[in-house]
Design a protein around this motif. Structure first.
Motif, PDB file in Angstrom:
ATOM      1  N   LEU A  37       0.844  -1.191   0.000  1.00  0.00           N
ATOM      2  CA  LEU A  37       0.000   0.000   0.000  1.00  0.00           C
ATOM      3  C   LEU A  37       0.878   1.239   0.000  1.00  0.00           C
ATOM      4  O   LEU A  37       1.719   1.417   0.877  1.00  0.00           O
ATOM      5  N   SER A  72       0.025   4.251   0.625  1.00  0.00           N
ATOM      6  CA  SER A  72      -0.262   5.148   1.751  1.00  0.00           C
ATOM      7  C   SER A  72       0.556   4.765   2.985  1.00  0.00           C
ATOM      8  O   SER A  72       1.005   5.629   3.747  1.00  0.00           O
ATOM      9  N   THR A 126     -13.082  -0.554   2.916  1.00  0.00           N
ATOM     10  CA  THR A 126     -12.947  -0.971   1.520  1.00  0.00           C
ATOM     11  C   THR A 126     -13.651  -2.286   1.233  1.00  0.00           C
ATOM     12  O   THR A 126     -13.828  -2.643   0.076  1.00  0.00           O
ATOM     13  N   SER A 144      -6.586   0.461  -3.225  1.00  0.00           N
ATOM     14  CA  SER A 144      -5.288   1.075  -3.514  1.00  0.00           C
ATOM     15  C   SER A 144      -4.218   0.025  -3.803  1.00  0.00           C
ATOM     16  O   SER A 144      -3.075   0.359  -4.059  1.00  0.00           O
ATOM     17  N   ARG A 145      -4.594  -1.241  -3.716  1.00  0.00           N
ATOM     18  CA  ARG A 145      -3.640  -2.313  -3.970  1.00  0.00           C
ATOM     19  C   ARG A 145      -3.860  -2.813  -5.396  1.00  0.00           C
ATOM     20  O   ARG A 145      -4.960  -2.714  -5.933  1.00  0.00           O
ATOM     21  N   LYS A 175      -3.768  -0.549  -9.920  1.00  0.00           N
ATOM     22  CA  LYS A 175      -4.590  -0.434  -8.719  1.00  0.00           C
ATOM     23  C   LYS A 175      -6.041  -0.782  -9.029  1.00  0.00           C
ATOM     24  O   LYS A 175      -6.580  -0.378 -10.069  1.00  0.00           O
ATOM     25  N   LYS A 195      -8.581   0.416  -7.817  1.00  0.00           N
ATOM     26  CA  LYS A 195      -9.376   1.649  -7.834  1.00  0.00           C
ATOM     27  C   LYS A 195      -9.894   1.981  -9.223  1.00  0.00           C
ATOM     28  O   LYS A 195     -11.023   2.420  -9.379  1.00  0.00           O
TER      29      LYS A 195
END
Lengths: 292, 314
Positions: free
Chosen positions: A44, A46, A123, B87-88, B124, B126
């Motif tokens: 990740l 972030s 998520t 986000s992965r 990603k 996303k």
């Protein structure tokens, strides 16, 4: 006589048909789950941003603090009152320079602890995670290990780098900082353990609240708002209770000598430990009980 | 094989799944059909141990899901497109899932190729379309090469080519002897894919039968009859389990008797009939018939009725 092979006439020649039902293959052992949580942690962006930010802030504050301390010592040499104030503190000013960014490190890494678990729920990732590890607690503990280790390592490494940066700056002001001294090593280790504890509390809050903003606000409330609020509210109770807030355990833990009217080192360690264990256990109970 | 016994899930005073019992057999595609809010997803989450039943039990191959030693190798599930940290990348998501069961990297690449995600696997999640998210969910379900596969609305958001791909995939998986449990609110899709159908409405099982039986609507067959003596024919045909409806001048619709029985009664009673048409219900009609009382959210159909006048409008 066993005729079990004929009881599944519909089974075709595929892989599924000749699999040994009793031994389907490796399942989620703790180390496999830990490996999975580590993969999730490092993939990740972030997470990486927060870790790097922590290092930058800690090193930056170390350098600033070294410069400020030097300035202060300079003034003290020409001002007997200030010199007396330094002497009265009984400690070496320079030794606390590398850990001067700890307040920010705990905020960032505590938030990271919150996010790593709350994002699972926001998520929908939690459904994948807990379908793979339906006993749930191994996944929680594995994540907790990753959170604690990463917070400890990042704090320790960036504090050490902050020390390396601070040494030449302090040298300009004729102040000595020995990073290998027992006092320096103790400060580095205790501070890193403290930040790891804050990250663990963050993860417990993220698990209980399942909400990123809520978890971070709870953490900020506990570590930044409560100490100030307790100070402002008059009354002996709040003055006494203030000592037992988790954010106020770091000073007694790192003090060179016991300062009157603060917790003893062992008391502070116990209080901090309680602040970790209680939320973590509560989070585990809730995680096991609630629907994902 | 999936076995549910008195499975119930209540949220406060609202019962999402109300004491359902059913068995999903290996070697065939079992469809789980019901309108939105009927309790399909809740049932599937209970099978996967994500939601705890308020009452009842559900087992997969005789064991509750959470007690399997290697759950992903027993049951693979697509419960929700994008049960993923967005986000992965798709590859890293599958890699992390695979790591929990020591599933080799090779298998991760296999399922990526199998689901046609090779071009986007490093991106990603996303940015994925709904269809790509579905493919990733199916890839995750297949990761452990499981004996039992649960797919919640797998064709949702897929393009026509993807729909055909899912249809062929689930049929192939079932032909290998696996248990395939597939939910949808699209009856037309079920008619083409499923061998067996479990219909759910308002948390209760309405039908549980081979798809052929549901389409032919056993006991529900209707016949259109035209006669010049409709009143007399209605009187003659009346009996228990039989309903006769006068639809038009000389036109009747009979339910509960087959055409041969109707013709026999007419002949015995000297009533002339000049049309006798068996009406085969489509799955869609059968489904509407089955769920008409069970739909939670009725559409408001405006039939041109006058809109109540607003008093004192602006």
């Amino acid at each position: 006589m066993s005729t079990s092979t004929s009881t599944q006439p519909a089974a075709g020649p595929g892989r599924a048909a000749h699999r040994n039902a009793a031994n389907p293959g490796p399942g989620p052992s703790f180390f496999r789950v830990l490996n999975s949580e580590f993969i999730k942690f490092r993939t990740l962006l972030s997470t990486l941003i927060l870790l790097v930010s922590t290092a930058i802030v800690v090193v930056g504050f170390g350098a600033l603090s070294a410069w400020g301390t030097g300035q202060f010592a300079d003034q003290a040499s020409s001002d007997p009152e200030a010199a007396a104030a330094i002497a009265a503190q009984g400690g070496d000013l320079a030794v606390t320079v590398p850990t001067s960014g700890v307040a920010f490190a705990q905020l960032i890494l505590g938030s990271l602890g919150v996010l790593l678990m709350s994002s699972e729920f926001t998520t929908g990732m939690a459904r994948s995670t807990f379908a793979a590890v339906p006993k749930r607690l191994p996944a929680f503990i594995a994540k907790l290990v990753v959170v604690i280790l990463s917070a400890f390592v990042v704090t320790a490494v960036s504090t050490y780098i902050a020390g390396l940066v601070a040494v030449p700056i302090l040298d300009n002001f004729d102040l000595k900082l020995d990073l290998a001294s027992s006092q320096s090593v103790k400060l580095l280790l205790v501070t890193s353990v403290y930040v790891a504890a804050v990250a663990a509390i963050g993860m417990a809050l993220g698990t209980m609240l399942r909400n990123s903003a809520g978890g971070i606000m709870a953490l900020v409330g506990l570590f930044f708002v409560a100490p100030i609020a307790f100070q402002l509210i008059p009354g002996d109770f709040f003055e006494e209770a203030r000592k037992y807030l988790p954010g106020n355990t770091i000073n007694p833990l790192t003090a060179v000598e016991h300062v009157p009217d603060t917790l003893e080192v062992w008391q502070a360690a116990l209080v901090l430990g309680g602040w970790v264990v209680v939320p973590v256990v509560l989070a585990m109970v809730l995680l096991k009980k609630r629907d994902v | 094989m999936i076995e549910a016994e008195g499975l119930t899930k209540a949220y406060g005073d609202k019962t999402a799944v109300d004491g359902v019992s059913f068995t999903v057999q290996a070697g065939q595609v079992t469809g789980f059909l019901g309108p939105n809010g009927a309790g399909k997803s809740t049932t599937m989450r209970m099978i996967m141990g994500l939601d705890t039943p308020t009452a009842g039990t559900v087992t997969v191959n005789g064991v509750p899901f959470a007690r399997h030693t290697a759950p992903l190798r027993e049951i693979g599930a697509l419960l929700d497109a994008k049960a993923v940290h967005t986000s992965r990348s798709a590859y890293n998501h599958l890699l992390a899932m695979a790591a929990t069961h020591s599933i080799p990297r090779k298998r991760v690449h296999e399922v990526i190729d199998m689901t046609g995600l090779a071009d986007v696997a490093r991106k990603k999640v996303k940015g994925f379309s709904l269809g790509m998210g579905q493919r990733l969910g199916i890839a995750a379900a297949l990761l452990g090469d499981p004996q039992t596969i649960i797919l919640d609305e797998p064709v949702n958001g897929l393009d026509p080519e993807g729909v055909v791909w899912v249809r062929n995939l689930v049929k192939y998986l079932a032909s290998e002897g696996r248990t395939v449990f597939l939910s949808s609110h699209l009856m037309s899709e079920m008619a083409l894919t499923a061998d067996h159908l479990i219909v759910i409405g308002r948390g209760k099982i309405i039908a549980d039968a081979p798809i052929k039986d549901i389409i032919t609507g056993k006991g529900q067959s209707r016949t259109r009859v035209r006669s010049d003596q409709p009143d007399r024919l209605m009187h003659v045909l009346a009996g228990t389990g039989v309903s006769v409806e006068l639809q038009d001048h000389e036109l009747l619709e009979v339910t509960g008797l087959d055409p041969r029985q109707i013709a026999r009664s007419a002949l015995d009673n000297h009533v002339l009939i000049y049309e006798l048409t068996p009406l085969q219900a489509s799955l869609e009609e059968a489904y509407m018939e089955l769920t008409k009382d069970e739909v939670e959210y009725h559409s408001l159909i405006t039939t041109g009725a006058p809109v109540p006048a607003q008093s004192g409008g602006n």
